[in-house]
Design a protein around this motif. Structure first.
Motif, PDB file in Angstrom:
ATOM      1  N   PHE A 127      44.791  46.341  19.980  1.00 11.58           N
ATOM      2  CA  PHE A 127      45.259  45.332  20.923  1.00 11.58           C
ATOM      3  C   PHE A 127      46.769  45.448  21.131  1.00 11.58           C
ATOM      4  O   PHE A 127      47.529  45.649  20.183  1.00 11.58           O
ATOM      5  CB  PHE A 127      44.946  43.926  20.387  1.00 11.58           C
ATOM      6  CG  PHE A 127      43.497  43.554  20.450  1.00 11.58           C
ATOM      7  CD1 PHE A 127      42.792  43.640  21.635  1.00 11.58           C
ATOM      8  CD2 PHE A 127      42.841  43.092  19.317  1.00 11.58           C
ATOM      9  CE1 PHE A 127      41.457  43.284  21.704  1.00 11.58           C
ATOM     10  CE2 PHE A 127      41.508  42.730  19.371  1.00 11.58           C
ATOM     11  CZ  PHE A 127      40.811  42.825  20.575  1.00 11.58           C
ATOM     12  N   HIS A 128      47.213  45.251  22.377  1.00  8.70           N
ATOM     13  CA  HIS A 128      48.653  45.249  22.651  1.00  8.70           C
ATOM     14  C   HIS A 128      48.958  44.458  23.916  1.00  8.70           C
ATOM     15  O   HIS A 128      48.160  44.421  24.855  1.00  8.70           O
ATOM     16  CB  HIS A 128      49.218  46.669  22.752  1.00  8.70           C
ATOM     17  CG  HIS A 128      48.385  47.624  23.550  1.00  8.70           C
ATOM     18  ND1 HIS A 128      48.661  47.980  24.845  1.00  8.70           N
ATOM     19  CD2 HIS A 128      47.262  48.318  23.209  1.00  8.70           C
ATOM     20  CE1 HIS A 128      47.760  48.859  25.274  1.00  8.70           C
ATOM     21  NE2 HIS A 128      46.895  49.075  24.299  1.00  8.70           N
ATOM     22  N   LEU A 129      50.121  43.822  23.899  1.00  5.39           N
ATOM     23  CA  LEU A 129      50.611  43.019  25.018  1.00  5.39           C
ATOM     24  C   LEU A 129      51.717  43.788  25.723  1.00  5.39           C
ATOM     25  O   LEU A 129      52.591  44.372  25.082  1.00  5.39           O
ATOM     26  CB  LEU A 129      51.168  41.684  24.514  1.00  5.39           C
ATOM     27  CG  LEU A 129      51.731  40.744  25.585  1.00  5.39           C
ATOM     28  CD1 LEU A 129      50.601  40.022  26.308  1.00  5.39           C
ATOM     29  CD2 LEU A 129      52.688  39.723  24.949  1.00  5.39           C
ATOM     30  N   GLY A 130      51.715  43.781  27.060  1.00  2.00           N
ATOM     31  CA  GLY A 130      52.754  44.447  27.833  1.00  2.00           C
ATOM     32  C   GLY A 130      53.588  43.462  28.639  1.00  2.00           C
ATOM     33  O   GLY A 130      53.085  42.820  29.569  1.00  2.00           O
ATOM     34  N   LEU A 131      54.859  43.300  28.265  1.00  2.00           N
ATOM     35  CA  LEU A 131      55.781  42.513  29.088  1.00  2.00           C
ATOM     36  C   LEU A 131      56.067  43.291  30.368  1.00  2.00           C
ATOM     37  O   LEU A 131      56.346  44.489  30.318  1.00  2.00           O
ATOM     38  CB  LEU A 131      57.084  42.255  28.341  1.00  2.00           C
ATOM     39  CG  LEU A 131      57.006  41.457  27.040  1.00  2.00           C
ATOM     40  CD1 LEU A 131      58.348  41.504  26.320  1.00  2.00           C
ATOM     41  CD2 LEU A 131      56.602  40.019  27.314  1.00  2.00           C
ATOM     42  N   GLU A 132      56.019  42.605  31.505  1.00  2.00           N
ATOM     43  CA  GLU A 132      56.156  43.284  32.793  1.00  2.00           C
ATOM     44  C   GLU A 132      57.504  42.951  33.448  1.00  2.00           C
ATOM     45  O   GLU A 132      57.642  41.931  34.128  1.00  2.00           O
ATOM     46  CB  GLU A 132      55.013  42.875  33.725  1.00  2.00           C
ATOM     47  CG  GLU A 132      54.994  43.619  35.035  1.00  2.00           C
ATOM     48  CD  GLU A 132      53.801  43.243  35.891  1.00  2.00           C
ATOM     49  OE1 GLU A 132      53.837  43.507  37.111  1.00  2.00           O
ATOM     50  OE2 GLU A 132      52.829  42.680  35.350  1.00  2.00           O
TER      51      GLU A 132
END
Length: 284
Positions: free
Chosen positions: A78-83
């Protein structure tokens, strides 16, 4: 109206943290075993909110630890991407690199943050910032910032000194989404406008050589002259991918403006989807 509301609640608010955890809980159920699963999110906040960055970093670090535990429990990467986005709390390559330095400095275990928090690189957004695509991706990659996701997307561009181009851009002034405008001057300075109406109602920027607008244009279609798009930057990102095939696993076609495009660019949505997929496959 969406505009600034898309940034609320921002990452200073635990509501955003809790909402994002729920997205990953859903992914834990529906993702195929052993696969990665990513979520993209706003770039912390919006500059006009004057957000407390310490709270943003605190909530992101908490999420990173929580995601590490969820990944161990489920076997999913799992990973979150700041845009980063024009006028976002972080909006360009330099601001992103500096933000991650501060985020990692706060972390109890920086490697956990590196695994679970990264960047969602939207081609349109970095093109609007006049950041060179290849060097920008190289800088993030070399800094050890995870490329969580890459958005294949194209922005509007035009000559702000051309009255016919300025008149043509008025057709893209619609009330639903933010359409930030960045104008490049001859000496390299960049003038920011929060939204397209702000640009249209402002005095002309002296010595301007190009303007770019946050309005996603279909990958397989160009606007009519005197307008143009940042199509070349999409080709650059596909070329970079061929040279770095393992750098990012998740790619997304990010045109969402079909319903607000001027009539000359509108097509049935199923035709639009199929055409963009075919274009990416042909050019990948």
């Amino acid at each position: 109206r969406v505009k600034e509301l898309v940034f609320k609640p921002d990452w200073t608010d635990r509501l955003r943290l809790d909402y994002t955890k729920n997205l990953f809980r859903i992914l834990a159920v529906i993702a195929l075993p052993g696969t990665g699963a990513s979520v993209s999110t706003l770039p912390g906040s919006h500059k006009t909110f004057h957000a407390d960055e310490a709270l943003i970093r605190q909530n992101l670090n908490e999420l990173a630890v929580w995601l590490e535990e969820l990944a161990a429990e489920t076997g999913h990467d799992f990973h979150l991407g700041l845009e980063p986005e024009p006028l976002g709390h972080i909006e360009n390559t330099t601001e992103t690199l500096l933000f991650f330095e501060r985020l990692l400095a706060d972390a109890a275990d920086p490697q956990v943050v590196r695994r679970r928090i990264g960047v969602n690189f939207d081609t349109c957004h970095f093109a609007i910032e006049f950041d060179a695509i290849g060097p920008s991706l190289d800088a993030l990659h070399q800094a050890g910032i995870r490329l969580s996701k890459i958005h294949l997307s194209s922005a509007l561009a035009f000559d702000p000194q051309d009255p016919t181009a300025v008149e043509a851009i008025r057709a893209f002034d619609e009330p639903t989404y933010f359409h930030q405008v960045l104008v490049l001057g001859k000496t390299g300075e960049i003038t920011h406008f929060v939204d397209l109406p702000d640009f249209l109602n402002a005095p002309a920027v002296p010595d301007a050589i190009e303007a770019r607008v946050h309005f996603h244009i279909p990958l397989d279609a160009e606007p009519r002259l005197p307008l143009r798009s940042t199509h070349r930057q999409v080709m650059e990102i596909l070329a970079w991918r061929r040279e770095h095939p393992q750098a990012c696993r998740h790619y997304e076609i990010e045109t969402y403006t079909w319903s607000v495009l001027p009539k000359g660019l509108q097509r049935p949505v199923e035709e639009q989807l199929a055409s963009e997929y075919a274009w990416v496959i042909d050019n990948a």
